[in-house]
Design an enzyme around this catalytic site. Structure first.
Site, PDB file in Angstrom:
ATOM      1  N   GLU A   1       0.830  -1.213   0.000  1.00 23.83           N
ATOM      2  CA  GLU A   1       0.000   0.000   0.000  1.00 23.83           C
ATOM      3  C   GLU A   1       0.864   1.263   0.000  1.00 23.83           C
ATOM      4  O   GLU A   1       0.609   2.207   0.754  1.00 23.83           O
ATOM      5  CB  GLU A   1      -0.965  -0.016   1.194  1.00 23.83           C
ATOM      6  CG  GLU A   1      -1.802  -1.289   1.253  1.00 23.83           C
ATOM      7  CD  GLU A   1      -2.928  -1.271   2.280  1.00 23.83           C
ATOM      8  OE1 GLU A   1      -2.919  -0.380   3.158  1.00 23.83           O
ATOM      9  OE2 GLU A   1      -3.830  -2.123   2.185  1.00 23.83           O
TER      10      GLU A   1
ATOM     11  N   GLU B   1      -5.301  -9.100  -0.188  1.00 29.80           N
ATOM     12  CA  GLU B   1      -5.753  -9.121   1.207  1.00 29.80           C
ATOM     13  C   GLU B   1      -7.257  -8.904   1.257  1.00 29.80           C
ATOM     14  O   GLU B   1      -7.776  -7.974   0.635  1.00 29.80           O
ATOM     15  CB  GLU B   1      -5.124  -7.977   2.035  1.00 29.80           C
ATOM     16  CG  GLU B   1      -3.668  -8.138   2.345  1.00 29.80           C
ATOM     17  CD  GLU B   1      -3.094  -6.944   3.136  1.00 29.80           C
ATOM     18  OE1 GLU B   1      -3.871  -6.181   3.754  1.00 29.80           O
ATOM     19  OE2 GLU B   1      -1.863  -6.786   3.117  1.00 29.80           O
TER      20      GLU B   1
END
Ligand SMILES: *[C@@H]1O[C@H](CO)[C@@H](O)[C@H](O)[C@H]1NC(C)=O
Ligand SMILES: *[C@@H]1O[C@H](CO)[C@@H](O)[C@H](O)[C@H]1NC(C)=O
Ligand SMILES: *[C@@H]1O[C@H](CO)[C@@H](O)[C@H](O)[C@H]1NC(C)=O
Ligand SMILES: *[C@@H]1O[C@H](CO)[C@@H](O)[C@H](O)[C@H]1NC(C)=O
Ligand SMILES: *[C@@H]1O[C@H](CO)[C@@H](O)[C@H](O)[C@H]1NC(C)=O
Ligand SMILES: *[C@@H]1O[C@H](CO)[C@@H](O)[C@H](O)[C@H]1NC(C)=O
Length: 460
Positions: A115, A262
């Site tokens: 991220e 995820e």
């Protein structure tokens, strides 16, 4: 049909023979982390075929050798800067963490950073250079066809994901995202997406029903429909994935598939986190597995399966933040499941926590044949259903037939001391294969309920 699916299911909850897979993330902020070989045993006992590491831990990579498990390794955010500034560092990273373990450890992907756009904006200028240098190093080692490079991004870079058809990347990031997408297209790689209906639901302040986040069917009056495409979204998960496909399309890119690196649901939370419960986590993960393994894509890409890694294997008790942040694990570090999850939410119909004996995906076919012969012969398993022309014959593989026979033997004889070993080709799993039988009746029941609600509405 039902029995055929039962057999397919026995192959392993985390993968079909071909098609979509469900893997798992291994976070490491865990105080009693089992040894690497023990982690691998837990993965194998639960028939987990795909693992994502957040780093390139040497013990794990060694222990995963010849395990049959496919591995995604990670370049940590701390490492991205050095690699993005230095092709030789990139080459050294590939040599040390990838080339050194292939082919016995089946590394198939490298996640560069985690991220980065939303968590470490300072790194953005070096992210795509890092990916390029790593790719060049793979090419130099002739590994670029085996190993894909990508970079997992949070859903936050798409500010308005609903309706999916109008979603776009935040314009602050679109130049970088465009470069990432070009890289993915040029290297035949895929977009890595972290997509959490839990956060979509909890930050939505009641806009979305909990059932929508948990993949439970909604009454027909509350169906979530994209007003532009008239596509129905059965779950928030599908909507988040599709919002990403539409955002990619808005940059005039196409043909790049999405892998969800995820997703998950915390099973325990603090006083102000009422939705983090074992019941919701079990429902989410069971339904997620069923959703992914049905092999279909989201409405805009119906033929592209949504391969997915669940977050996560163990609770990361050392993570900072709210209680829920520490409780996303499916397993305790001793290997027992935190809650029983299954392909159906109708556990109570069949259920207790006994374990089931199935053939390991990685087992040697010759040994499986021997185990199968023994189970159906001396072992006394009833193998009628796996004979040619019988309901559980297909798919006709040693693994499927052996799973059927092993489990039949184990359930009949365990009370008198039978074990689930079969020369190392078998393992127990806590997931009840028979609950899958109830999948179809449950679906039809839901269908009938919504149909009758619909009819009532229409008639009124
Ligand atoms: C490694 O994974 C790839 C990708 O799924 C697969 O095609 C290959 O057979 C695997 N290799 C081994 C040695 O298991
Ligand atoms: C887009 O990202 C920038 C930079 O992080 C942020 O300031 C802005 O609020 C975001 N825009 C939207 C619409 O979320
Ligand atoms: C995408 O293509 C359309 C039509 O050619 C064009 O109008 C639009 O500006 C392009 N968008 C981007 C982000 O390049
Ligand atoms: C697979 O799941 C999607 C999304 O929930 C659903 O629309 C589709 O009908 C399912 N397909 C099958 C064959 O069950
Ligand atoms: C495993 O650990 C959990 C949590 O500490 C505990 O509740 C459970 O009883 C343990 N299971 C076994 C088989 O020791
Ligand atoms: C649990 O399941 C096993 C196997 O189906 C069965 O033999 C056993 O009686 C069940 N135990 C309970 C407490 O229901």
């Amino acid at each position: 049909m039902v029995l055929g699916n039962l057999l397919l299911f026995i192959v392993g909850i985390f993968s079909y023979a071909s098609g979509a897979f469900v893997g798992i993330n291994l976070g490491t902020d865990v105080s009693n982390m089992p040894s690497a070989p023990d982690v691998v045993s837990i993965l194998k006992a639960n028939l987990i075929t795909h693992l994502r590491l957040y780093d390139a831990d040497a013990h794990m990579l060694k222990a995963l050798a010849d395990s049959g498990i496919e591995v995604m390794v990670g370049v940590t955010n701390e490492e991205v800067l050095g690699i993005g500034e230095s092709p030789s560092k990139a080459a050294a990273w590939i040599n040390q963490n990838v080339a050194a373990y292939l082919p016995s450890t089946n590394i198939t992907a490298i996640a560069v950073g985690s991220e980065v756009l939303t968590s470490i904006p300072n790194l953005v200028p070096v992210l795509v250079p890092a990916m390029n240098y790593l790719h060049k190093a793979l090419v130099a080692s002739n590994l670029n066809f085996r190993v894909k490079i990508s970079t997992p991004q949070a859903m936050d870079i798409i500010p308005r994901p609903f309706p999916p058809s109008t979603a776009t990347f935040n314009s602050s990031w679109s130049a970088t995202v465009y470069q990432i997408l070009q890289f993915l297209e040029n290297t035949d790689s895929y977009y890595m997406l972290n997509a959490y209906p839990y956060f979509g639901y909890t930050s939505g302040n009641g806009i979305f029903p909990l059932d929508y986040a948990l993949f439970r069917s909604l009454p027909s009056v509350n169906q979530i429909v994209d007003p532009n495409t008239l596509s129905h979204y059965d779950s928030m998960f599908d909507a988040l994935v599709d919002a990403t496909y539409y955002s990619i399309e808005a940059l005039n890119m196409s043909g790049i598939s999405i892998v969800v690196t995820e997703t998950g649901w915390p099973w325990l939370g603090g006083a102000n986190e009422p939705d983090a419960t074992a019941e919701n986590a079990e429902t989410f993960n069971s339904n997620l597995i069923r959703r992914v393994l049905n092999d279909s894509g989201p409405p805009s890409q119906p033929k592209v399966p949504i391969n997915t890694y669940i977050y996560e294997l163990f609770n990361e008790d050392k993570r900072p933040g709210p209680v829920s942040e520490k409780n996303w694990g499916l397993f305790f570090t001793n290997g027992s499941a935190v809650y029983t999850f299954s392909l159906s939410t109708s556990n109570q119909i069949t259920g207790n926590n006994s374990d089931f004996c199935v053939a390991k995906p990685s087992a040697d076919p010759g040994k499986l044949q021997a185990g199968l012969d023994w189970a159906c012969g001396q072992g006394g398993a009833n193998c009628d259903a796996i004979q040619e022309g019988k309901p559980c014959y297909l798919p006709s593989t040693y693994q499927n037939h052996a799973s059927y026979a092993y489990n039949d033997y184990y359930q009949k004889k365990r009370s008198v001391g039978a074990t689930c070993d079969f020369d190392g080709t078998a393992a127990t799993t806590t997931v009840d294969p028979s609950t899958f039988i109830y999948y179809f009746p449950v679906i039809s029941l839901i269908y009938l309920v919504s149909l009758s609600a619909f009819l009532q509405m229409t008639l009124n």
